[in-house]
Scaffold this active site. Structure first.
Site, PDB file in Angstrom:
ATOM      1  N   LYS A  86      36.210  39.877  30.059  1.00 14.44           N
ATOM      2  CA  LYS A  86      35.717  38.553  30.462  1.00 14.44           C
ATOM      3  C   LYS A  86      35.208  37.728  29.285  1.00 14.44           C
ATOM      4  O   LYS A  86      34.160  37.083  29.338  1.00 14.44           O
ATOM      5  CB  LYS A  86      34.635  38.687  31.537  1.00 14.44           C
ATOM      6  CG  LYS A  86      35.032  39.565  32.716  1.00 14.44           C
ATOM      7  CD  LYS A  86      36.425  39.238  33.258  1.00 14.44           C
ATOM      8  CE  LYS A  86      36.566  37.830  33.771  1.00 14.44           C
ATOM      9  NZ  LYS A  86      37.977  37.500  34.127  1.00 14.44           N
ATOM     10  N   HIS A 150      40.955  46.750  25.441  1.00 14.23           N
ATOM     11  CA  HIS A 150      39.505  46.550  25.434  1.00 14.23           C
ATOM     12  C   HIS A 150      38.826  47.601  24.558  1.00 14.23           C
ATOM     13  O   HIS A 150      37.595  47.729  24.588  1.00 14.23           O
ATOM     14  CB  HIS A 150      38.937  46.647  26.858  1.00 14.23           C
ATOM     15  CG  HIS A 150      39.209  45.456  27.717  1.00 14.23           C
ATOM     16  ND1 HIS A 150      39.083  44.155  27.276  1.00 14.23           N
ATOM     17  CD2 HIS A 150      39.586  45.371  29.029  1.00 14.23           C
ATOM     18  CE1 HIS A 150      39.379  43.319  28.268  1.00 14.23           C
ATOM     19  NE2 HIS A 150      39.684  44.024  29.321  1.00 14.23           N
ATOM     20  N   ARG A 306      38.184  31.546  36.956  1.00 14.87           N
ATOM     21  CA  ARG A 306      37.014  31.133  37.726  1.00 14.87           C
ATOM     22  C   ARG A 306      36.477  29.802  37.210  1.00 14.87           C
ATOM     23  O   ARG A 306      36.685  28.764  37.824  1.00 14.87           O
ATOM     24  CB  ARG A 306      35.932  32.228  37.675  1.00 14.87           C
ATOM     25  CG  ARG A 306      34.816  32.021  38.701  1.00 14.87           C
ATOM     26  CD  ARG A 306      33.815  33.160  38.634  1.00 14.87           C
ATOM     27  NE  ARG A 306      33.030  33.144  37.404  1.00 14.87           N
ATOM     28  CZ  ARG A 306      31.891  32.468  37.248  1.00 14.87           C
ATOM     29  NH1 ARG A 306      31.413  31.730  38.242  1.00 14.87           N
ATOM     30  NH2 ARG A 306      31.232  32.515  36.115  1.00 14.87           N
TER      31      ARG A 306
END
Length: 342
Positions: A86, A150, A306
């Site tokens: 994120k 990641h 988002r």
């Protein structure tokens, strides 16, 4: 002569175009089960983490980390996009793909991969593939390959991290915004039971026990690598990219050895790439309003878009919470030359 005239597929190409659909959820291979079972663990069924090499990882992905370290074979020209969760991963995947593949996939093409596929269907997530025993799918990709992880820099195979023929592009984000976005993303996947809250995730992060935490360790590893070998590691900050995305794309193209030509600059190609890859454009595409991606958990494509703004943490944290994590991060980054401002 006929064989010599046959066109050769050159990467990067969309991962999904090469490997097709694979929608079934796979159980992790048990090859490393004995190792995984001995690792310290925390959390609940919806947020089960294990500590491997000083990093807190999702339980089902630990086998993938081990497998990458033992099995991954880099190729000359490989480009690895790295990030904490994120922190602009989806955006970076789109920008990097559009930039690297602009000769094969002109932005004017109505069938451009980023207009018909989610960015995560274009650039594969290495840990998930290796955790599912599907690493052979990477072998099917033509070079240069565009991959994502990641993993902390300390966890990367040395055959990649120290490879002068491979490049790493890392993006990080202001930690408070990263945590807020992580929380919303976990909820969107059906995680976050009624007994857990944002405060629970916040407490874990302050202790360095959030998914892929500690946050400061994740960021510092790539920061130091970018200072030591700037020709191999590009360090990007999400907030700076938001403020000037065109400059970020130019920097990305230059680092990858694909700088925009004078003709491309005159035609406005850097601007066109940022517009195609903007969150507003991507959010409005059918490919990102429907469907899902993920190996063990299916994330609806729409959940990758988002807000994409800086400073949303103020709507989720008290001033006391913000001061607390700011102080922790500042202390952990002290002396590195890297700081975050709220």
């Amino acid at each position: 002569m006929a064989a010599r005239d046959k066109p050769c597929l050159v990467g990067p190409v969309p991962f999904k175009d090469v490997n097709g659909d694979d929608d079934h959820v796979i159980s992790p291979p048990d090859e490393y089960a004995d190792i995984v079972s001995t690792l310290p663990s925390i959390g609940s069924p919806d947020l089960h983490l294990r500590l491997y090499q000083d990093v807190w990882l999702f339980n089902e992905l630990v086998p993938g980390f081990i497998s990458i370290q033992r099995r991954f074979t880099p190729r000359p020209g490989d480009v690895l996009l790295a990030s904490p969760p994120k922190c602009g991963t989806t955006w970076l995947k789109a920008l990097a793909f559009a930039t690297m593949a602009r000769a094969a996939y002109p932005l004017s093409d109505a069938g451009h991969p980023l207009l018909r596929l989610n960015p995560h269907e274009c650039v594969p997530f290495m840990e998930a593939l290796f955790s599912a025993g599907q690493e052979a799918k990477l072998d099917a990709l033509p070079s240069p390959r565009l991959l994502h992880t990641h993993m902390h820099h300390s966890m990367l195979p040395r055959t990649f991290a120290d490879n002068p023929d491979c490049k790493i592009v890392f993006v990080c984000r202001e930690p408070k915004d990263m945590l807020v976005s992580t929380w919303h993303f976990i909820k969107s996947a059906g995680g976050s039971s009624s007994s857990s809250s944002f405060s629970d995730l916040f407490e874990l992060a302050c202790e360095g026990k959030n998914p892929y935490g500690p946050i400061w360790g994740h960021i510092l590893g790539y920061w130091r690598a970018s200072k030591a070998t700037p020709e191999r590691v590009l360090f990007l900050r999400y907030e700076e990219m938001l403020a000037d995305p065109v400059t970020a794309v130019r920097e990305l193209a230059w680092f990858l050895g694909l700088p925009f030509t004078p003709a491309e600059e005159a035609a406005g190609l850097p601007v066109d790439i940022t517009e195609m890859c903007s969150i507003d454009t991507m959010r409005g595409l059918d490919a990102n309003k429907t469907g899902s991606s993920g190996t063990f958990v299916k994330f609806p494509h729409e959940t990758f878009f988002r807000k994409g703004i800086a400073g949303d943490w103020v709507n989720h944290m008290t001033p006391e919470m913000a001061k607390r994590i700011d102080a922790i991060v500042e202390d952990k980054l002290h002396g590195s030359g890297l700081t975050f401002s709220s």
